[in-house]
Design a protein around this motif. Structure first.
Motif, PDB file in Angstrom:
ATOM      1  N   MET A 147       5.696  10.773  -5.951  1.00  0.00           N
ATOM      2  CA  MET A 147       4.886  11.826  -5.741  1.00  0.00           C
ATOM      3  C   MET A 147       3.499  11.681  -6.295  1.00  0.00           C
ATOM      4  O   MET A 147       3.237  11.017  -7.395  1.00  0.00           O
ATOM      5  CB  MET A 147       5.529  13.272  -6.797  1.00  0.00           C
ATOM      6  CG  MET A 147       6.890  13.676  -6.317  1.00  0.00           C
ATOM      7  SD  MET A 147       6.765  14.434  -4.491  1.00  0.00           S
ATOM      8  CE  MET A 147       5.873  15.867  -4.607  1.00  0.00           C
ATOM      9  N   GLN A 148       2.347  12.042  -5.516  1.00  0.00           N
ATOM     10  CA  GLN A 148       1.150  12.120  -5.982  1.00  0.00           C
ATOM     11  C   GLN A 148       0.854  13.552  -5.758  1.00  0.00           C
ATOM     12  O   GLN A 148       0.419  14.105  -4.906  1.00  0.00           O
ATOM     13  CB  GLN A 148       0.350  11.114  -5.055  1.00  0.00           C
ATOM     14  CG  GLN A 148       0.630   9.845  -5.487  1.00  0.00           C
ATOM     15  CD  GLN A 148      -0.475   8.861  -4.704  1.00  0.00           C
ATOM     16  OE1 GLN A 148      -1.245   9.158  -3.779  1.00  0.00           O
ATOM     17  NE2 GLN A 148      -0.780   7.734  -4.975  1.00  0.00           N
ATOM     18  N   LYS A 153       0.764  -1.155   0.226  1.00  0.00           N
ATOM     19  CA  LYS A 153       0.072   0.025   0.023  1.00  0.00           C
ATOM     20  C   LYS A 153       0.769   1.172   0.003  1.00  0.00           C
ATOM     21  O   LYS A 153       2.060   1.123   0.049  1.00  0.00           O
ATOM     22  CB  LYS A 153      -0.944  -0.151   1.204  1.00  0.00           C
ATOM     23  CG  LYS A 153      -0.282  -0.053   2.407  1.00  0.00           C
ATOM     24  CD  LYS A 153      -1.437  -0.173   3.685  1.00  0.00           C
ATOM     25  CE  LYS A 153      -0.913  -0.678   4.813  1.00  0.00           C
ATOM     26  NZ  LYS A 153      -1.802  -1.062   5.829  1.00  0.00           N
ATOM     27  N   ILE A 154       0.280   2.252  -0.400  1.00  0.00           N
ATOM     28  CA  ILE A 154       0.964   3.607  -0.560  1.00  0.00           C
ATOM     29  C   ILE A 154       0.551   4.178   0.945  1.00  0.00           C
ATOM     30  O   ILE A 154      -0.580   4.616   1.376  1.00  0.00           O
ATOM     31  CB  ILE A 154       0.371   4.491  -1.493  1.00  0.00           C
ATOM     32  CG1 ILE A 154       0.655   3.780  -3.044  1.00  0.00           C
ATOM     33  CG2 ILE A 154       0.986   5.883  -1.684  1.00  0.00           C
ATOM     34  CD1 ILE A 154       2.147   3.434  -3.135  1.00  0.00           C
ATOM     35  N   LEU A 155       1.579   4.862   1.479  1.00  0.00           N
ATOM     36  CA  LEU A 155       1.452   5.594   2.708  1.00  0.00           C
ATOM     37  C   LEU A 155       1.659   6.859   2.776  1.00  0.00           C
ATOM     38  O   LEU A 155       2.522   7.342   1.825  1.00  0.00           O
ATOM     39  CB  LEU A 155       2.468   4.904   3.795  1.00  0.00           C
ATOM     40  CG  LEU A 155       2.576   3.316   3.824  1.00  0.00           C
ATOM     41  CD1 LEU A 155       3.459   2.934   4.636  1.00  0.00           C
ATOM     42  CD2 LEU A 155       1.089   2.842   4.596  1.00  0.00           C
ATOM     43  N   ASP A 156       1.324   7.700   3.723  1.00  0.00           N
ATOM     44  CA  ASP A 156       1.809   9.114   3.996  1.00  0.00           C
ATOM     45  C   ASP A 156       2.628   9.015   5.033  1.00  0.00           C
ATOM     46  O   ASP A 156       2.619   8.161   6.085  1.00  0.00           O
ATOM     47  CB  ASP A 156       0.588  10.085   3.700  1.00  0.00           C
ATOM     48  CG  ASP A 156      -0.377  10.109   4.839  1.00  0.00           C
ATOM     49  OD1 ASP A 156      -0.153   9.267   5.696  1.00  0.00           O
ATOM     50  OD2 ASP A 156      -1.636  10.450   4.668  1.00  0.00           O
ATOM     51  N   LYS A 173       4.322  10.393  -1.177  1.00  0.00           N
ATOM     52  CA  LYS A 173       3.922   9.249  -0.630  1.00  0.00           C
ATOM     53  C   LYS A 173       5.003   7.919  -0.799  1.00  0.00           C
ATOM     54  O   LYS A 173       5.850   8.173  -1.144  1.00  0.00           O
ATOM     55  CB  LYS A 173       2.703   8.723  -1.364  1.00  0.00           C
ATOM     56  CG  LYS A 173       1.727   9.672  -1.852  1.00  0.00           C
ATOM     57  CD  LYS A 173       0.703   9.945  -0.266  1.00  0.00           C
ATOM     58  CE  LYS A 173      -0.335  10.717  -0.457  1.00  0.00           C
ATOM     59  NZ  LYS A 173      -1.356  10.733   0.458  1.00  0.00           N
ATOM     60  N   TYR A 174       4.829   7.085   0.234  1.00  0.00           N
ATOM     61  CA  TYR A 174       5.664   6.132   0.524  1.00  0.00           C
ATOM     62  C   TYR A 174       5.271   4.711   0.019  1.00  0.00           C
ATOM     63  O   TYR A 174       4.205   4.314   0.668  1.00  0.00           O
ATOM     64  CB  TYR A 174       6.009   6.188   1.850  1.00  0.00           C
ATOM     65  CG  TYR A 174       6.526   7.628   2.016  1.00  0.00           C
ATOM     66  CD1 TYR A 174       7.798   8.009   1.593  1.00  0.00           C
ATOM     67  CD2 TYR A 174       5.794   8.747   2.677  1.00  0.00           C
ATOM     68  CE1 TYR A 174       8.207   9.266   1.807  1.00  0.00           C
ATOM     69  CE2 TYR A 174       6.174   9.770   2.738  1.00  0.00           C
ATOM     70  CZ  TYR A 174       7.433  10.263   2.535  1.00  0.00           C
ATOM     71  OH  TYR A 174       7.872  11.760   2.577  1.00  0.00           O
ATOM     72  N   TYR A 175       5.733   3.965  -0.731  1.00  0.00           N
ATOM     73  CA  TYR A 175       5.304   2.446  -1.096  1.00  0.00           C
ATOM     74  C   TYR A 175       5.998   1.648   0.068  1.00  0.00           C
ATOM     75  O   TYR A 175       7.042   1.414   0.471  1.00  0.00           O
ATOM     76  CB  TYR A 175       5.898   2.150  -2.290  1.00  0.00           C
ATOM     77  CG  TYR A 175       5.601   0.711  -2.701  1.00  0.00           C
ATOM     78  CD1 TYR A 175       4.062   0.444  -3.084  1.00  0.00           C
ATOM     79  CD2 TYR A 175       6.340  -0.281  -3.183  1.00  0.00           C
ATOM     80  CE1 TYR A 175       3.904  -0.819  -3.279  1.00  0.00           C
ATOM     81  CE2 TYR A 175       5.963  -1.567  -3.515  1.00  0.00           C
ATOM     82  CZ  TYR A 175       4.760  -1.511  -3.685  1.00  0.00           C
ATOM     83  OH  TYR A 175       4.159  -2.924  -4.248  1.00  0.00           O
ATOM     84  N   ALA A 176       4.914   1.151   0.854  1.00  0.00           N
ATOM     85  CA  ALA A 176       5.207   0.182   2.225  1.00  0.00           C
ATOM     86  C   ALA A 176       6.444  -0.882   1.899  1.00  0.00           C
ATOM     87  O   ALA A 176       7.335  -0.835   2.723  1.00  0.00           O
ATOM     88  CB  ALA A 176       3.916  -0.351   2.636  1.00  0.00           C
ATOM     89  N   PRO A 177       6.594  -1.617   0.787  1.00  0.00           N
ATOM     90  CA  PRO A 177       7.408  -2.519   0.831  1.00  0.00           C
ATOM     91  C   PRO A 177       8.936  -1.855   0.366  1.00  0.00           C
ATOM     92  O   PRO A 177       9.876  -2.436   1.000  1.00  0.00           O
ATOM     93  CB  PRO A 177       7.082  -3.301  -0.472  1.00  0.00           C
ATOM     94  CG  PRO A 177       5.577  -3.248  -0.610  1.00  0.00           C
ATOM     95  CD  PRO A 177       5.310  -1.961  -0.181  1.00  0.00           C
TER      96      PRO A 177
END
Length: 88
Positions: A64-65, A32-35, A70-74
């Protein structure tokens, strides 16, 4: 013959340990994508700590969104593994 068996036992043991090591590196993280605020729930990293020590490191992974990072969890999980410190 005894040397052959000992050699095979050692080889199997090394292969087993390598498999265990590789298994520990497998991400058990949702894709998932995190903030910033989600980093605490996912990794236990408080926002202030993330800002101070992680998010602005040159190689910290982000996407960037719009105008937001944003941060991709894996990817974050892998970065943390790659940058952990151990005492020798």
């Amino acid at each position: 013959m005894n040397d052959l068996l000992q050699g095979l036992a050692k080889l199997f043991s090394q292969a087993y340990l390598k498999g265990v090591e590789d298994g520990r590196k497998e991400a058990v993280i949702d894709t998932k994508i995190l903030d910033r605020k989600d980093l605490y729930e996912e990794f236990g990293i408080k926002v202030d700590t993330a800002d101070k020590y992680y998010l602005y490191q040159p190689d910290f992974p982000f996407i960037m969104q719009g105008t937001k990072r944003k941060y991709y969890a894996p990817a974050v999980h892998q970065w943390l593994l790659d940058h952990q410190q151990t005492s020798n």
